[in-house]
Design a protein around this motif. Structure first.
Motif, PDB file in Angstrom:
ATOM      1  N   LEU A  21       7.904  -9.276  -1.750  1.00  0.00           N
ATOM      2  CA  LEU A  21       8.406  -8.678  -3.298  1.00  0.00           C
ATOM      3  C   LEU A  21       6.185  -8.592  -3.330  1.00  0.00           C
ATOM      4  O   LEU A  21       5.107  -8.272  -3.636  1.00  0.00           O
ATOM      5  N   LEU A  22       5.818  -9.947  -2.506  1.00  0.00           N
ATOM      6  CA  LEU A  22       4.209  -9.912  -2.822  1.00  0.00           C
ATOM      7  C   LEU A  22       3.183  -8.788  -1.965  1.00  0.00           C
ATOM      8  O   LEU A  22       1.884  -8.272  -2.244  1.00  0.00           O
ATOM      9  N   ILE A  23       3.401  -9.213  -0.567  1.00  0.00           N
ATOM     10  CA  ILE A  23       3.670  -8.162   0.877  1.00  0.00           C
ATOM     11  C   ILE A  23       3.235  -6.655  -0.600  1.00  0.00           C
ATOM     12  O   ILE A  23       2.284  -5.675  -0.127  1.00  0.00           O
ATOM     13  N   VAL A  24       4.607  -5.593  -1.157  1.00  0.00           N
ATOM     14  CA  VAL A  24       4.544  -4.561  -1.751  1.00  0.00           C
ATOM     15  C   VAL A  24       3.367  -4.537  -2.753  1.00  0.00           C
ATOM     16  O   VAL A  24       3.343  -3.401  -2.899  1.00  0.00           O
ATOM     17  N   SER A  25       4.140  -5.919  -3.649  1.00  0.00           N
ATOM     18  CA  SER A  25       2.489  -5.298  -4.403  1.00  0.00           C
ATOM     19  C   SER A  25       1.666  -5.510  -4.319  1.00  0.00           C
ATOM     20  O   SER A  25       0.880  -5.277  -4.956  1.00  0.00           O
ATOM     21  N   LEU A  26       1.188  -5.792  -3.223  1.00  0.00           N
ATOM     22  CA  LEU A  26      -0.612  -5.818  -2.642  1.00  0.00           C
ATOM     23  C   LEU A  26      -0.980  -4.727  -2.343  1.00  0.00           C
ATOM     24  O   LEU A  26      -1.820  -3.638  -2.533  1.00  0.00           O
ATOM     25  N   ALA A  27       0.038  -3.973  -0.886  1.00  0.00           N
ATOM     26  CA  ALA A  27       0.351  -2.532  -0.301  1.00  0.00           C
ATOM     27  C   ALA A  27      -0.033  -1.316  -1.314  1.00  0.00           C
ATOM     28  O   ALA A  27      -0.900  -0.707  -0.821  1.00  0.00           O
ATOM     29  N   VAL A  28       0.517  -1.752  -2.271  1.00  0.00           N
ATOM     30  CA  VAL A  28       0.537  -0.383  -2.286  1.00  0.00           C
ATOM     31  C   VAL A  28      -0.395  -0.082  -3.599  1.00  0.00           C
ATOM     32  O   VAL A  28      -0.827   0.704  -3.141  1.00  0.00           O
ATOM     33  N   PRO A  29      -1.064  -1.023  -4.458  1.00  0.00           N
ATOM     34  CA  PRO A  29      -2.171  -0.353  -5.494  1.00  0.00           C
ATOM     35  C   PRO A  29      -3.461  -1.141  -4.043  1.00  0.00           C
ATOM     36  O   PRO A  29      -4.450   0.340  -4.785  1.00  0.00           O
ATOM     37  N   ILE A  30      -3.364  -1.235  -2.833  1.00  0.00           N
ATOM     38  CA  ILE A  30      -4.585  -0.902  -2.179  1.00  0.00           C
ATOM     39  C   ILE A  30      -4.167   0.601  -1.245  1.00  0.00           C
ATOM     40  O   ILE A  30      -5.603   1.111  -0.985  1.00  0.00           O
ATOM     41  N   SER A  31      -3.391   1.224  -1.235  1.00  0.00           N
ATOM     42  CA  SER A  31      -3.521   2.511  -0.701  1.00  0.00           C
ATOM     43  C   SER A  31      -3.654   3.176  -1.953  1.00  0.00           C
ATOM     44  O   SER A  31      -4.602   4.327  -1.369  1.00  0.00           O
ATOM     45  N   VAL A  32      -3.264   3.157  -3.612  1.00  0.00           N
ATOM     46  CA  VAL A  32      -3.615   3.714  -4.264  1.00  0.00           C
ATOM     47  C   VAL A  32      -5.064   3.958  -3.945  1.00  0.00           C
ATOM     48  O   VAL A  32      -5.834   5.103  -3.935  1.00  0.00           O
ATOM     49  N   VAL A  33      -6.108   2.896  -4.087  1.00  0.00           N
ATOM     50  CA  VAL A  33      -7.476   2.581  -4.437  1.00  0.00           C
ATOM     51  C   VAL A  33      -7.721   3.434  -3.151  1.00  0.00           C
ATOM     52  O   VAL A  33      -8.977   4.306  -3.380  1.00  0.00           O
ATOM     53  N   PHE A  34      -7.410   3.162  -1.776  1.00  0.00           N
ATOM     54  CA  PHE A  34      -8.062   4.608  -0.120  1.00  0.00           C
ATOM     55  C   PHE A  34      -7.548   5.616  -1.150  1.00  0.00           C
ATOM     56  O   PHE A  34      -8.219   6.647  -0.987  1.00  0.00           O
ATOM     57  N   ASN A  35      -6.579   5.916  -1.474  1.00  0.00           N
ATOM     58  CA  ASN A  35      -6.346   7.818  -1.587  1.00  0.00           C
ATOM     59  C   ASN A  35      -7.195   7.878  -2.560  1.00  0.00           C
ATOM     60  O   ASN A  35      -7.481   8.785  -1.967  1.00  0.00           O
ATOM     61  N   ILE A  36      -7.647   7.224  -4.058  1.00  0.00           N
ATOM     62  CA  ILE A  36      -8.267   7.839  -4.541  1.00  0.00           C
ATOM     63  C   ILE A  36     -10.164   7.938  -4.247  1.00  0.00           C
ATOM     64  O   ILE A  36     -10.786   9.163  -4.460  1.00  0.00           O
ATOM     65  N   PHE A  37     -10.519   6.762  -3.293  1.00  0.00           N
ATOM     66  CA  PHE A  37     -11.803   7.136  -2.332  1.00  0.00           C
ATOM     67  C   PHE A  37     -11.094   8.506  -1.828  1.00  0.00           C
ATOM     68  O   PHE A  37     -12.676   9.426  -1.382  1.00  0.00           O
ATOM     69  N   ALA A  38     -10.471   8.280  -0.733  1.00  0.00           N
ATOM     70  CA  ALA A  38     -10.372   9.669   0.333  1.00  0.00           C
ATOM     71  C   ALA A  38     -10.187  10.857  -1.248  1.00  0.00           C
ATOM     72  O   ALA A  38     -10.812  12.062  -0.403  1.00  0.00           O
ATOM     73  N   VAL A  39      -9.847  11.306  -1.692  1.00  0.00           N
ATOM     74  CA  VAL A  39      -9.260  12.222  -3.388  1.00  0.00           C
ATOM     75  C   VAL A  39     -11.354  12.572  -3.752  1.00  0.00           C
ATOM     76  O   VAL A  39     -11.542  13.980  -3.648  1.00  0.00           O
ATOM     77  N   LEU A  40     -12.277  11.536  -3.861  1.00  0.00           N
ATOM     78  CA  LEU A  40     -13.151  11.591  -3.975  1.00  0.00           C
ATOM     79  C   LEU A  40     -14.116  11.860  -2.836  1.00  0.00           C
ATOM     80  O   LEU A  40     -15.503  12.692  -3.960  1.00  0.00           O
ATOM     81  N   ASN A  41     -14.194  11.571  -1.657  1.00  0.00           N
ATOM     82  CA  ASN A  41     -15.085  11.882  -0.788  1.00  0.00           C
ATOM     83  C   ASN A  41     -14.693  13.569   0.068  1.00  0.00           C
ATOM     84  O   ASN A  41     -15.603  13.212   0.970  1.00  0.00           O
TER      85      ASN A  41
END
Length: 139
Positions: free
Chosen positions: A70-90
Motif C-alpha cells: 500500500l505504501l509503495i503504490v501510494s508513493l509510486a502513483v503521485p511520483i509518476s503523475v509529477v513526472f507526467n506533468i513535467f513531460a506535458v509541460l516540456n
C-alpha cells in the motif's frame, strides 16, 4: 459481463486521461507540478472517501492489504503523475501522452515477467519488440 459498458467506460477513461495533459499544460501557467498533484489527489481522495464511506469497505479492505505494498503504490502513483506533468509541460502533449502509455505497456510486460513470472509467447515477444522499434522513431 457487459461489453458495451466496458467499451464506453474505457473510451471515457481514455478521453479523460487524454484531457489531463491539456489541463496540465493550461494549469502549468499558474500552478507548479506539485500544486497540480496536490489538487488532483485531493479531489480524487475526496471522491474515493465518499465511495468507500458509502460502501463501508475501508475497514475490511485495509485489514487484507499488505501495508508495504500500500505504501509503495501510494508513493509510486503521485511520483509518476509529477513526472507526467513535467513531460506535458516540456514536450508536446501528444508525444508525452503517447510515450506515457507506450511506457506503461512496455514496463507492464517487464514487471509481469519479473514479479509474476508471466509467460512471454512468441506473439507477445514480437509485439514487444515492435513497440520498442516504433518508439525509437519518436525519440
Amino acid at each position: 459481463m457487459n461489453k458495451n459498458k466496458g467499451f464506453f467506460s474505457l473510451l471515457l477513461t481514455a478521453a479523460l486521461f487524454g484531457f489531463t495533459g491539456v489541463l496540465g499544460r493550461f494549469l502549468g501557467h499558474y500552478l507548479s507540478p506539485y500544486s497540480q498533484l496536490i489538487l488532483r489527489n485531493s479531489f480524487g481522495f475526496l471522491i474515493v472517501l465518499v465511495i468507500i464511506g458509502y460502501r463501508r469497505l475501508i475497514t475490511d479492505t485495509l485489514k487484507k492489504v499488505s501495508k508495504l505494498k500500500l505504501l509503495i503504490v501510494s508513493l509510486a502513483v503521485p511520483i509518476s503523475v509529477v513526472f507526467n506533468i513535467f513531460a506535458v509541460l516540456n514536450i508536446k502533449i501528444g508525444m508525452a501522452t503517447f510515450l506515457y502509455y507506450a511506457g506503461l505497456i512496455i514496463f507492464s510486460v517487464i514487471f509481469g515477467l519479473v514479479f509474476f513470472k508471466e509467460s512471454l509467447t512468441a506473439a507477445k515477444t514480437i509485439s514487444f519488440l515492435l513497440a520498442l522499434l516504433g518508439l525509437s522513431f519518436f525519440l
